[in-house]
Each structure stands twice: as structure tokens, then as C-alpha cells.
Design a protein around this motif. Structure first.
Motif, PDB file in Angstrom:
ATOM      1  N   THR A   1       0.804  -1.205   0.000  1.00 12.30           N
ATOM      2  CA  THR A   1       0.000   0.000   0.000  1.00 12.30           C
ATOM      3  C   THR A   1       0.844   1.265   0.000  1.00 12.30           C
ATOM      4  N   ILE A   2       1.979   1.264   0.634  1.00 17.09           N
ATOM      5  CA  ILE A   2       2.791   2.474   0.701  1.00 17.09           C
ATOM      6  C   ILE A   2       4.167   2.198   0.113  1.00 17.09           C
ATOM      7  N   VAL A   3       4.505   2.947  -0.922  1.00 18.15           N
ATOM      8  CA  VAL A   3       5.829   2.861  -1.522  1.00 18.15           C
ATOM      9  C   VAL A   3       6.724   3.940  -0.919  1.00 18.15           C
ATOM     10  N   ASN A   4       6.187   5.146  -0.866  1.00 17.05           N
ATOM     11  CA  ASN A   4       6.947   6.280  -0.353  1.00 17.05           C
ATOM     12  C   ASN A   4       6.768   6.379   1.156  1.00 17.05           C
ATOM     13  N   ARG A   5       7.845   6.143   1.891  1.00 22.40           N
ATOM     14  CA  ARG A   5       7.759   6.185   3.356  1.00 22.40           C
ATOM     15  C   ARG A   5       8.290   7.475   3.946  1.00 22.40           C
ATOM     16  N   SER A   6       9.077   8.257   3.168  1.00 21.80           N
ATOM     17  CA  SER A   6       9.688   9.424   3.803  1.00 21.80           C
ATOM     18  C   SER A   6       9.884  10.625   2.899  1.00 21.80           C
ATOM     19  N   VAL A   7       9.718  10.497   1.607  1.00 23.49           N
ATOM     20  CA  VAL A   7      10.054  11.601   0.702  1.00 23.49           C
ATOM     21  C   VAL A   7       8.896  12.577   0.586  1.00 23.49           C
ATOM     22  N   MET A   8       9.129  13.824   0.985  1.00 24.39           N
ATOM     23  CA  MET A   8       8.173  14.929   0.812  1.00 24.39           C
ATOM     24  C   MET A   8       6.748  14.526   1.200  1.00 24.39           C
ATOM     25  N   LYS A   9       6.609  13.979   2.390  1.00 25.63           N
ATOM     26  CA  LYS A   9       5.292  13.491   2.829  1.00 25.63           C
ATOM     27  C   LYS A   9       4.286  14.624   3.037  1.00 25.63           C
ATOM     28  N   ASP A  10       4.768  15.857   3.076  1.00 30.52           N
ATOM     29  CA  ASP A  10       3.832  16.973   3.224  1.00 30.52           C
ATOM     30  C   ASP A  10       3.177  17.359   1.899  1.00 30.52           C
ATOM     31  N   GLN A  11       3.621  16.771   0.805  1.00 34.11           N
ATOM     32  CA  GLN A  11       3.055  17.059  -0.512  1.00 34.11           C
ATOM     33  C   GLN A  11       1.997  16.023  -0.874  1.00 34.11           C
ATOM     34  N   GLU A  12       0.996  16.456  -1.664  1.00 30.29           N
ATOM     35  CA  GLU A  12      -0.033  15.515  -2.117  1.00 30.29           C
ATOM     36  C   GLU A  12       0.545  14.509  -3.100  1.00 30.29           C
ATOM     37  N   LYS A  13       1.476  14.983  -3.925  1.00 28.99           N
ATOM     38  CA  LYS A  13       2.100  14.118  -4.929  1.00 28.99           C
ATOM     39  C   LYS A  13       3.549  14.545  -5.096  1.00 28.99           C
ATOM     40  N   VAL A  14       4.449  13.584  -5.185  1.00 30.90           N
ATOM     41  CA  VAL A  14       5.864  13.889  -5.353  1.00 30.90           C
ATOM     42  C   VAL A  14       6.172  13.910  -6.850  1.00 30.90           C
ATOM     43  N   VAL A  15       6.548  15.095  -7.346  1.00 29.72           N
ATOM     44  CA  VAL A  15       6.880  15.250  -8.762  1.00 29.72           C
ATOM     45  C   VAL A  15       8.166  16.054  -8.856  1.00 29.72           C
TER      46      VAL A  15
ATOM     47  N   VAL B   1      23.170  10.359 -15.063  1.00 26.74           N
ATOM     48  CA  VAL B   1      22.454  10.563 -13.808  1.00 26.74           C
ATOM     49  C   VAL B   1      21.698   9.279 -13.470  1.00 26.74           C
ATOM     50  N   ALA B   2      21.591   8.992 -12.189  1.00 24.06           N
ATOM     51  CA  ALA B   2      20.858   7.792 -11.737  1.00 24.06           C
ATOM     52  C   ALA B   2      19.693   8.239 -10.863  1.00 24.06           C
ATOM     53  N   PHE B   3      18.496   7.914 -11.287  1.00 26.70           N
ATOM     54  CA  PHE B   3      17.296   8.257 -10.518  1.00 26.70           C
ATOM     55  C   PHE B   3      16.887   7.093  -9.628  1.00 26.70           C
ATOM     56  N   CYS B   4      16.540   7.443  -8.409  1.00 29.76           N
ATOM     57  CA  CYS B   4      16.127   6.422  -7.436  1.00 29.76           C
ATOM     58  C   CYS B   4      14.761   5.854  -7.800  1.00 29.76           C
ATOM     59  N   ARG B   5      14.646   4.544  -7.700  1.00 30.96           N
ATOM     60  CA  ARG B   5      13.349   3.889  -7.905  1.00 30.96           C
ATOM     61  C   ARG B   5      12.920   3.086  -6.677  1.00 30.96           C
ATOM     62  N   CYS B   6      13.746   3.142  -5.622  1.00 26.39           N
ATOM     63  CA  CYS B   6      13.373   2.402  -4.413  1.00 26.39           C
ATOM     64  C   CYS B   6      12.708   3.303  -3.367  1.00 26.39           C
ATOM     65  N   TRP B   7      12.746   4.590  -3.573  1.00 26.11           N
ATOM     66  CA  TRP B   7      12.152   5.583  -2.678  1.00 26.11           C
ATOM     67  C   TRP B   7      12.817   5.604  -1.305  1.00 26.11           C
ATOM     68  N   ARG B   8      14.053   5.144  -1.198  1.00 25.21           N
ATOM     69  CA  ARG B   8      14.742   5.149   0.089  1.00 25.21           C
ATOM     70  C   ARG B   8      15.929   6.116   0.099  1.00 25.21           C
ATOM     71  N   SER B   9      16.247   6.705  -1.042  1.00 25.66           N
ATOM     72  CA  SER B   9      17.422   7.567  -1.143  1.00 25.66           C
ATOM     73  C   SER B   9      17.273   8.823  -0.309  1.00 25.66           C
ATOM     74  N   LYS B  10      18.366   9.234   0.352  1.00 22.80           N
ATOM     75  CA  LYS B  10      18.383  10.495   1.097  1.00 22.80           C
ATOM     76  C   LYS B  10      18.528  11.674   0.136  1.00 22.80           C
ATOM     77  N   LYS B  11      18.903  11.394  -1.121  1.00 19.48           N
ATOM     78  CA  LYS B  11      19.059  12.453  -2.126  1.00 19.48           C
ATOM     79  C   LYS B  11      17.957  12.362  -3.182  1.00 19.48           C
ATOM     80  N   PHE B  12      16.816  11.789  -2.845  1.00 19.55           N
ATOM     81  CA  PHE B  12      15.728  11.582  -3.800  1.00 19.55           C
ATOM     82  C   PHE B  12      15.446  12.877  -4.562  1.00 19.55           C
ATOM     83  N   PRO B  13      15.269  12.873  -5.848  1.00 19.86           N
ATOM     84  CA  PRO B  13      14.988  11.732  -6.710  1.00 19.86           C
ATOM     85  C   PRO B  13      16.229  11.025  -7.247  1.00 19.86           C
ATOM     86  N   PHE B  14      17.420  11.414  -6.755  1.00 28.38           N
ATOM     87  CA  PHE B  14      18.631  10.779  -7.264  1.00 28.38           C
ATOM     88  C   PHE B  14      19.028   9.588  -6.389  1.00 28.38           C
ATOM     89  N   CYS B  15      19.598   8.599  -6.983  1.00 33.49           N
ATOM     90  CA  CYS B  15      20.045   7.399  -6.267  1.00 33.49           C
ATOM     91  C   CYS B  15      21.279   7.713  -5.435  1.00 33.49           C
TER      92      CYS B  15
END
Ligand code: FES
Length: 135
Positions: A67-81, A93-107
């Protein structure tokens, strides 16, 4: 309707009271064959109910993780774009797809520890620009 009420109020309680259930768990070893045949319908009913309860709980638990993929990135936003002009990006450039990066959206490589802990196999989306004139 009265037949159903009689079954649940009279017949079923009488049947359950008459079951030859032993006082201890080890008492089941001393039951005769006819006792086991008498217990079989009740045991079957308990087994069917237990199967459906466990299946329901199991299906809910399996979907909980999805149910939840994004656990910590910009949780105050309705949608992360994130939007970038391709010309502004580095040559690779490497974009994160695991949603765990501290530098999101970058890996930042966090997917490696995530994969090790969970057995998952996620990794980044890697983009690189071809330099003009090269093939
Ligand atoms: S940190 Fe998320 S894909 Fe690498």
C-alpha cells in the motif's frame, strides 16, 4: 426460519455437548474409531472456518506491504513530482526507484541495503547523454 433457529438453539448445542472430547490433549490418543467419526463433522467445520480466517488475515497482510511505496520523501506534498530540463542534467544521472534515497529523486545507493534486508531487487534508472558525433 424456525428450522434454522431450532438447529442453532437446540440441535447444534446438543451435538456439541455430546462430542466425546477427552479432558486432555493426550486423551485423543485413546478415542475409538466411532468417536473419531462422531467428532469429524465438528473438526471439519472448525478447519474450514480456521482456513478462511487465516486466508483472510494472510491476504490482508500481503497487501499491507504494497500500500505504501513512499515512506519518507516529501510526505507533506499531495504528490511527489520532480521536473528537470534534460539539458540541465549531468552527462549521466541515476534516478532512485526504491524511494529510500536520502538524495531523492537521485540514487544514493541506499537500494543496496534495502535489497539485502528485504530480498528485493530494485535499482536506479540510469540515464546518460550520448555525446554528439559518437556512435
Ligand atoms: S537509492 Fe533508490 S534506487 Fe538507489
Amino acid at each position: 426460519m424456525e428450522t434454522i433457529a431450532t438447529f442453532f438453539k437446540v440441535s447444534l448445542p446438543e451435538y456439541l455437548r455430546s462430542l466425546p472430547l477427552p479432558d486432555t490433549f493426550w486423551g485423543f490418543l485413546t478415542l475409538a474409531g466411532k468417536d473419531w467419526l462422531y467428532i469429524l463433522p465438528a473438526a471439519g467445520a472448525v478447519g474450514v472456518v480456521a482456513y478462511f480466517v487465516v486466508s483472510k488475515i494472510k491476504s490482508q497482510c500481503e497487501s499491507c506491504g504494497d500500500t505504501i511505496v513512499n515512506r519518507s520523501v516529501m510526505k507533506d506534498q499531495e504528490k511527489v513530482v520532480h521536473s528537470y530540463d534534460m539539458e540541465d542534467l549531468a552527462d549521466s544521472v541515476a534516478f532512485c526507484r526504491c524511494w529510500r534515497s536520502k538524495k531523492f529523486p537521485f540514487c544514493d545507493g541506499t537500494h543496496n541495503s534495502h535489497n539485502k534486508v528485504t530480498g528485493d531487487n530494485v535499482g536506479p534508472l540510469c540515464l546518460s547523454k550520448k555525446s554528439k558525433g559518437s556512435s
